[in-house]
Design an enzyme around this catalytic site. Structure first.
Site, PDB file in Angstrom:
ATOM      1  CG  HIS A   1       6.773  -1.382  -1.276  1.00 41.50           C
ATOM      2  ND1 HIS A   1       7.219  -1.360  -2.587  1.00 41.50           N
ATOM      3  CD2 HIS A   1       7.296  -0.286  -0.678  1.00 41.50           C
ATOM      4  CE1 HIS A   1       7.991  -0.293  -2.753  1.00 41.50           C
ATOM      5  NE2 HIS A   1       8.052   0.373  -1.613  1.00 41.50           N
TER       6      HIS A   1
ATOM      7  CD  GLU B   1      14.766   3.537   0.039  1.00 39.95           C
ATOM      8  OE1 GLU B   1      14.648   3.091  -1.116  1.00 39.95           O
ATOM      9  OE2 GLU B   1      14.351   2.923   1.056  1.00 39.95           O
TER      10      GLU B   1
ATOM     11  CG  ASP C   1       9.092   1.864   2.278  1.00 39.44           C
ATOM     12  OD1 ASP C   1       8.637   1.470   1.194  1.00 39.44           O
ATOM     13  OD2 ASP C   1      10.310   2.071   2.458  1.00 39.44           O
ATOM     14  CG  ASP C   2       8.631  -2.268   2.589  1.00 36.06           C
ATOM     15  OD1 ASP C   2       8.002  -2.891   1.716  1.00 36.06           O
ATOM     16  OD2 ASP C   2       9.495  -1.405   2.325  1.00 36.06           O
TER      17      ASP C   2
ATOM     18  CG  HIS D   1       6.375   4.929  -0.310  1.00 40.93           C
ATOM     19  ND1 HIS D   1       7.501   5.660  -0.630  1.00 40.93           N
ATOM     20  CD2 HIS D   1       6.762   3.626  -0.334  1.00 40.93           C
ATOM     21  CE1 HIS D   1       8.519   4.839  -0.832  1.00 40.93           C
ATOM     22  NE2 HIS D   1       8.093   3.592  -0.645  1.00 40.93           N
TER      23      HIS D   1
ATOM     24  CG  HIS E   1      11.000   3.551  -4.480  1.00 40.33           C
ATOM     25  ND1 HIS E   1       9.747   3.318  -4.939  1.00 40.33           N
ATOM     26  CD2 HIS E   1      11.041   3.059  -3.202  1.00 40.33           C
ATOM     27  CE1 HIS E   1       9.049   2.690  -3.988  1.00 40.33           C
ATOM     28  NE2 HIS E   1       9.816   2.527  -2.923  1.00 40.33           N
TER      29      HIS E   1
HETATM   30  N1  ADE Z   1      10.739  -2.377  -2.116  1.00 39.73           N
HETATM   31  C1  ADE Z   1      10.070  -2.421  -0.963  1.00 39.73           C
HETATM   32  N2  ADE Z   1      10.433  -1.409  -0.175  1.00 39.73           N
HETATM   33  C2  ADE Z   1      11.356  -0.686  -0.849  1.00 39.73           C
HETATM   34  C3  ADE Z   1      12.095   0.485  -0.580  1.00 39.73           C
HETATM   35  N3  ADE Z   1      11.977   1.151   0.563  1.00 39.73           N
HETATM   36  N4  ADE Z   1      12.966   0.918  -1.507  1.00 39.73           N
HETATM   37  C4  ADE Z   1      13.097   0.271  -2.649  1.00 39.73           C
HETATM   38  N5  ADE Z   1      12.431  -0.833  -2.961  1.00 39.73           N
HETATM   39  C5  ADE Z   1      11.551  -1.319  -2.066  1.00 39.73           C
HETATM   40 ZN    ZN Z   2       9.211   1.935  -0.956  1.00 45.78          ZN
END
Ligand code: ADE
Ligand code: ZN
Length: 335
Positions: free
Chosen positions: A18, A199, A277-278, A16, A196
């Site tokens: 991005h 969350e 994630d990011d 996971h 997703h």
């Molecule tokens: N795009 C990038 N990170 C995300 C996340 N955690 N949830 C939904 N969309 C995303």
């Molecule tokens: Zn994500």
């Protein structure tokens, strides 16, 4: 061996991530400058100060703003290469990367420019460092079904290099059912599916992702804990959850890392994984997520190993490769 040493030593798969979320401010400034694009921040300090989020949307606004400086194939190559270097440092031996084509095609950047830049970096990382990978194309759920169909069509010339389609962006108000038809069309083209769900959105979105989008994994999924029937199904069907603890903390899904439900789910037998994630926005790549979570939840070495094994088990790599990494982990001494 202490917890941190074990985490660093373990081979891991990331499920996971991005790619646009791995855009570090330093690289953002460099690319903005070479593309002659003005950004509203004076310096890197200012950028970092702005990374103060109170929910998913407050993050997404700044994430899409940052991605807008990516124009040329080289930009996507540099972005991806920077992430893959971090994989090498963290002993991430396999990664399944999300990319958001609409974030770029809606600004006039052609699909193939995005794809070619990312793909070229993946090939170099495999050749040079043996890091294997898959690409997952995400549809932005705040956009229309029509836009998702257009993106699916654009992806078809590259489909043998894209293993799955996914669903990301603002969750609440955009349930999986909105994309049922486009996911059906994607499956007919041979794509696997992930989404997703759970969350910020309710457990019912996880049901929909499973029943309507036929997903093989749930991205995040932490709200599954609110629905015992759902939880039982996830355990029985061994559906992997790609959990992102530092993301959950930064986006206020949990107030403190010690409140996170990852260990509870693990103890119940859920196939949980840890992911970043990011990472450029949430303060840590994969090892940092592992280390901080293990510390906050007091995970022991068996639990840490299980999470690493889950990452391979839940991946889309072929079964022989999975078995190889899993037995390597099982045989790794912990003392
Ligand atoms: N795009 C990038 N990170 C995300 C996340 N955690 N949830 C939904 N969309 C995303
Ligand atoms: Zn994500």
């Amino acid at each position: 061996m202490n917890r941190e040493e074990l985490i660093k030593k373990l081979p891991k798969a990331e499920l996971h991530l991005h790619i646009e979320g791995s855009f570090e401010p330093e690289l953002m400034f460099e690319i903005a400058q070479r593309n002659n694009i003005a950004i509203r921040f004076k310096n890197i300090m200012e950028v970092k100060e702005a990374y103060n989020f109170h929910n998913l949307q407050s993050f997404l606004d700044i994430y899409y703003e940052g991605a807008a400086v990516l124009i040329n194939e080289q930009d996507f190559y540099d972005l991806t290469m920077a992430y893959l270097k971090r994989c090498k440092e963290d002993n991430v031996v396999h990664t399944e990367i999300f990319f958001d084509p609409q974030t770029h095609t809606d600004r006039g950047v052609p699909f193939e420019v995005v794809f070619n830049g990312i793909q070229r970096a993946l090939t170099v990382a495999e050749t040079e460092w043996g890091i294997t990978s898959h690409l997952i194309m995400c549809f932005l759920r705040h956009l229309s079904e029509e836009s998702a169909f257009k993106t699916l069509k654009e992806s078809l010339p590259f489909k043998k290099h894209i293993i799955a389609v996914g669903l990301d962006s603002g969750e609440v108000g955009h349930p999986p059912q909105k994309f049922q038809r486009v996911f059906e069309a994607a499956m007919e083209e041979g794509f696997l599916t992930v989404a997703h769900a759970g969350e910020e959105g309710p457990a019912s979105y996880i049901w929909e992702a499973l029943d309507l989008l036929k997903v093989k994994r749930i991205d995040h999924g932490v709200r599954a804990m609110e629905d015992q029937k759902l939880l039982a199904r996830i355990i029985k069907e061994e559906i992997p959850l790609t959990v992102c603890p530092l993301s959950n903390l930064k986006l206020c899904v949990f107030k403190k890392l010690t409140d996170h439900n990852l260990k509870k789910m693990l103890k119940l037998g859920v196939r949980v994984t840890i992911n970043s994630d990011d990472p450029a926005y949430f303060g840590g790549y994969l090892n940092q997520n592992f280390i901080e979570t293990a510390k906050a939840l007091d995970l022991n070495s068996d639990e840490i190993k299980t999470i690493a094994i889950n990452s391979f088990q839940g991946s889309f790599m072929d079964e022989n490769e999975k078995t190889k990494w899993i037995s390597h982990i099982r045989n790794l001494p912990t003392t």
